[in-house]
Design an enzyme around this catalytic site. Structure first.
Site, PDB file in Angstrom:
ATOM      1  N   SER A 119      -1.491   8.281   0.870  1.00 28.77           N
ATOM      2  CA  SER A 119      -0.748   8.162  -0.374  1.00 28.77           C
ATOM      3  C   SER A 119      -0.982   9.301  -1.355  1.00 28.77           C
ATOM      4  CB  SER A 119      -1.103   6.820  -1.009  1.00 28.77           C
ATOM      5  OG  SER A 119      -0.278   6.585  -2.110  1.00 28.77           O
ATOM      6  N   HIS A 120      -1.538   8.984  -2.505  1.00 24.06           N
ATOM      7  CA  HIS A 120      -1.703   9.960  -3.595  1.00 24.06           C
ATOM      8  C   HIS A 120      -2.991  10.755  -3.451  1.00 24.06           C
ATOM      9  CE1 HIS A 120      -3.536   6.155  -4.350  1.00 24.06           C
ATOM     10  NE2 HIS A 120      -4.415   6.740  -5.151  1.00 24.06           N
ATOM     11  N   ASP A 283       4.809  10.513  -5.194  1.00 28.83           N
ATOM     12  CA  ASP A 283       3.475  10.827  -4.666  1.00 28.83           C
ATOM     13  C   ASP A 283       3.527  11.294  -3.213  1.00 28.83           C
ATOM     14  OD1 ASP A 283       4.150   8.420  -3.495  1.00 28.83           O
ATOM     15  OD2 ASP A 283       2.081   7.706  -3.466  1.00 28.83           O
ATOM     16  N   ASP A 285       3.299   9.951  -0.237  1.00 28.18           N
ATOM     17  CA  ASP A 285       4.137   9.273   0.753  1.00 28.18           C
ATOM     18  C   ASP A 285       5.426   8.698   0.169  1.00 28.18           C
ATOM     19  OD1 ASP A 285       2.631   7.389  -0.657  1.00 28.18           O
ATOM     20  OD2 ASP A 285       2.695   5.946   0.990  1.00 28.18           O
ATOM     21  N   ASP A 287       6.115   6.526  -2.310  1.00 30.60           N
ATOM     22  CA  ASP A 287       6.329   5.170  -2.819  1.00 30.60           C
ATOM     23  C   ASP A 287       6.060   5.041  -4.313  1.00 30.60           C
ATOM     24  OD1 ASP A 287       3.612   5.379  -2.485  1.00 30.60           O
ATOM     25  OD2 ASP A 287       3.382   3.600  -1.224  1.00 30.60           O
ATOM     26  N   ARG A 288       5.290   5.965  -4.889  1.00 29.92           N
ATOM     27  CA  ARG A 288       5.027   5.867  -6.327  1.00 29.92           C
ATOM     28  C   ARG A 288       6.040   6.698  -7.122  1.00 29.92           C
ATOM     29  NH1 ARG A 288      -1.376   5.745  -7.574  1.00 29.92           N
ATOM     30  NH2 ARG A 288      -1.928   4.220  -5.984  1.00 29.92           N
ATOM     31  N   LYS A 382       6.926  -0.322  -2.269  1.00 33.63           N
ATOM     32  CA  LYS A 382       7.384   0.264  -3.512  1.00 33.63           C
ATOM     33  C   LYS A 382       8.120   1.548  -3.164  1.00 33.63           C
ATOM     34  CE  LYS A 382       2.774   2.139  -4.580  1.00 33.63           C
ATOM     35  NZ  LYS A 382       1.931   1.494  -3.559  1.00 33.63           N
TER      36      LYS A 382
HETATM   37  C1  G16 Z   1      -1.872   1.164  -3.140  1.00 30.77           C
HETATM   38  C2  G16 Z   1      -1.063  -0.075  -3.003  1.00 30.77           C
HETATM   39  C3  G16 Z   1      -0.544  -0.482  -4.352  1.00 30.77           C
HETATM   40  C4  G16 Z   1      -1.677  -0.665  -5.310  1.00 30.77           C
HETATM   41  C5  G16 Z   1      -2.525   0.575  -5.343  1.00 30.77           C
HETATM   42  C6  G16 Z   1      -3.762   0.274  -6.134  1.00 30.77           C
HETATM   43  O1  G16 Z   1      -1.040   2.190  -3.588  1.00 30.77           O
HETATM   44  O2  G16 Z   1       0.010   0.155  -2.127  1.00 30.77           O
HETATM   45  O3  G16 Z   1       0.200  -1.638  -4.212  1.00 30.77           O
HETATM   46  O4  G16 Z   1      -1.235  -0.923  -6.595  1.00 30.77           O
HETATM   47  O5  G16 Z   1      -2.901   0.940  -4.051  1.00 30.77           O
HETATM   48  O6  G16 Z   1      -4.708   1.208  -5.918  1.00 30.77           O
HETATM   49  P1  G16 Z   1      -6.208   0.957  -6.349  1.00 30.77           P
HETATM   50  O7  G16 Z   1      -6.764  -0.129  -5.480  1.00 30.77           O
HETATM   51  O8  G16 Z   1      -6.804   2.302  -6.142  1.00 30.77           O
HETATM   52  O9  G16 Z   1      -6.158   0.558  -7.800  1.00 30.77           O
HETATM   53  P2  G16 Z   1      -0.783   3.501  -2.737  1.00 30.77           P
HETATM   54  O10 G16 Z   1       0.300   4.233  -3.468  1.00 30.77           O
HETATM   55  O11 G16 Z   1      -2.119   4.199  -2.755  1.00 30.77           O
HETATM   56  O12 G16 Z   1      -0.391   3.029  -1.382  1.00 30.77           O
END
Ligand code: G16
Length: 547
Positions: A119-120, A283, A285, A287-288, A382
């Site tokens: 992801s990010h 981000d 991937d 989704d954000r 998302k």
């Molecule tokens: C992931 C989940 C999201 C969640 C986020 C929280 O995001 O897919 O639903 O809100 O983690 O991250 P943390 O546990 O670090 O607060 P992503 O975009 O990293 O896949």
């Protein structure tokens, strides 16, 4: 028939999926057997008692293009063949954004998919990699499945793989690997068609033609090709609207996290008189999303609330919404819209996987999280570009600025003033100690500064559809006037621990809506720091990132 090899292996500790899949450093993933063990644990877990239920099925595979993506995909394809899948659908070049993967899994009714992404988190040989399994409904595997995968990974003794040369991931069309078909497909086409079915493309096209200007920062991550095709080619935005649009294995050395700190190119572009009308970033991937007006930042919580209030301007949502879901730490701004619309507002733990049952059961249409995630029932992830397009649709129809739309929204509903403070890379033991300390506090009825505590707890959630229970989802301290501070540890990091502190206060008085949140929340911020003994326990006097 290519020969299937059974490779003897031993378990690795710690193959436990976090908030969204298994995320580790590349050096961890590239150890012999590490990736293969986890993939076999996935196949064994979804394959039923005998593991045979994957036979004859189709699997979607793709990732955000980060370093190790192609290597991992070659291994997964050969293991899918070794485990009896009939077909693997892989995005060209191994590219597939997370929401596009969800779209394709649903459209072609596959037996789920494997998404490679951290992801990010940054990418590159010394940075992060990740893997997760999405179920046939298109969403991240629920906890029961991720727990089964983890349990299996701890007892695994062998994995199955076909020995064969690498596939050509850059050539569209079908190839064979033994009995299995490998279909390399255009990762953008199905997703772009879905977007076109949901939003008023002619109105957005007309806005661009009339001089509306935007910048989209793809942050050298997966959304580049999607944004160029949709914004520039289909909607007629001028060439150059998409910045940093070529996906790179190390994201150009950046941190592909669309927030005010990491998307600095975009923030700069949206500052000052000559700035465009609208800015957005996505981000690693895809989704954000982060949304900006000229000199104006929209918090993710407000973004969800504004989109919900204006949803019927979009053709795909013209019938109205069934409900709105948000994660617990997300502000209550969307709940106010739900109340006005007379529809349910749901509060779930952090993690998109918790929205899946609500969307499947038709209990919610829109959902969102404070962590820059917004989406709807069109897929089960998302969706960054979806949120950008929904904003474009609203802007094109209302013909007002982002700032005017959001301030008018606050005037109507009141403002949930909100901020998140992150303390990144703190000592994991100190972080656990801090959470234990908070868990042990009995605050009900006490006064903290000017605030009386209504209750404090560790958030627990019972899924209203399947009855599953999730505990220890974040410490809440809620005050009599509805203000609150929330503490939780990130479930997506790979180094040390990250403490997140969420601070929220409701402000009905529109004369105070222009105040900077850090000023408006100063007393609650101090209460949170003192209560958690942040400085004494972590040595940190200031957060690493404030959003
Ligand atoms: C992931 C989940 C999201 C969640 C986020 C929280 O995001 O897919 O639903 O809100 O983690 O991250 P943390 O546990 O670090 O607060 P992503 O975009 O990293 O896949």
């Amino acid at each position: 028939m290519a020969s299937v090899k059974t490779v003897v292996t031993t378990p690795f500790s710690g193959q436990k999926p976090g908030t969204s899949g298994l995320r580790k450093k590349v050096a961890v993933f590239s150890q012999p057997h590490y990736l293969e063990n986890f993939v076999q644990a996935v196949f064994d877990s979804i394959g039923g008692e005998t593991g045979g239920e994957v036979a004859g099925k189709t699997l979607v595979v793709g990732g955000d293009g980060r370093y190790y993506n192609r290597t991992a995909i070659q291994a997964i394809i050969k293991m899918a063949a070794g485990n009896g899948f009939a077909k693997v659908m892989v995005g060209r070049g191994g590219i597939l954004s997370t929401p596009a993967a969800s779209c394709v899994i649903r459209k072609y009714k596959t037996f789920g998919g494997i998404i490679l992404s951290a992801s990010h988190n940054p990418g590159g040989p010394t940075e992060d990699f990740g893997i997760k399994y999405n179920i046939p409904a298109g969403g991240p595997a629920p906890e029961a499945v991720t727990e089964a995968i983890h349990a299996r990974s701890q007892v695994i003794g062998s994995y199955k793989i076909v020995e064969a040369p690498d596939l050509d991931l850059d050539k569209l069309g079908e190839q064979r690997l033994g009995d299995m078909v490998v279909q390399v497909f255009d990762p953008v086409a199905d997703y772009a068609a879905l977007m076109e079915s949901l939003f008023d493309f002619p109105a957005i096209r007309a806005a661009f033609k009339g001089g509306f200007r935007m910048k989209f920062d793809a942050m050298h991550a997966v959304t580049g090709p999607y944004a160029v095709e949709i914004l520039e080619n289909r909607l007629g935005a001028p060439k150059g609207t998409v910045m940093n649009g070529v996906p790179l294995e190390d994201f150009g050395g950046g941190h592909p996290d669309p927030n005010l700190v990491h998307a600095h190119d975009l923030v700069e572009a949206l500052t000052g008189d000559g700035a465009p009308d609208f800015g957005a970033a996505s981000d690693g991937d895809g989704d954000r999303n982060m949304v900006l007006g000229r000199d104006f930042y929209v918090t993710p919580s407000d973004s969800l609330a504004v989109l919900a209030a204006n949803a019927t301007l979009c053709p795909g949502y013209a019938q109205g919404l069934k409900g709105i879901a948000r994660s617990m730490p997300t502000s209550a701004a969307p709940d106010r819209v739900a109340a006005k619309l007379g529809i349910p507002a749901w509060e779930t733990p952090t993690g998109w996987k918790f929205f899946g049952t609500l969307l499947d059961a038709g209990k919610a249409t829109l959902c969102g999280e404070e962590s820059f995630g917004t989406g709807s029932d069109h897929v089960r992830e998302k969706d960054g570009l979806w949120a950008v397009l929904m904003w474009l649709n609203v802007l094109a129809r209302r013909k007002e600025s982002v700032a005017d739309i959001v301030t008018a929204h606050w005037k109507e509903y009141g403002r949930n003033v909100y901020s998140r403070h992150d303390y990144e890379g703190i000592d994991a033991k100190a972080a656990d100690g801090l959470m234990e300390h908070l868990r042990g506090l009995a605050l009900k009825g006490k006064r903290l500064g000017a605030y009386a505590v209504a209750f404090n707890d560790d958030f627990a959630y019972t899924d209203p559809v399947d009855g599953s229970v999730s505990t220890k989802q974040g410490i809440r301290v809620v005050f009599e006037d509805g203000s609150r501070v929330v503490f939780r540890l990130s479930g997506t990091g790979t180094e040390g621990a990250t403490l997140r502190v969420y601070i929220e206060r409701y402000e009905p008085d529109s004369a105070k809506h222009h105040l900077d949140p850090q000023t408006a929340l100063a007393d609650l911020i101090k209460i949170a720091r003192d209560l958690a003994e942040i400085e004494a326990r972590t040595g940190r006097t200031e957060p690493t990132v404030i959003t």
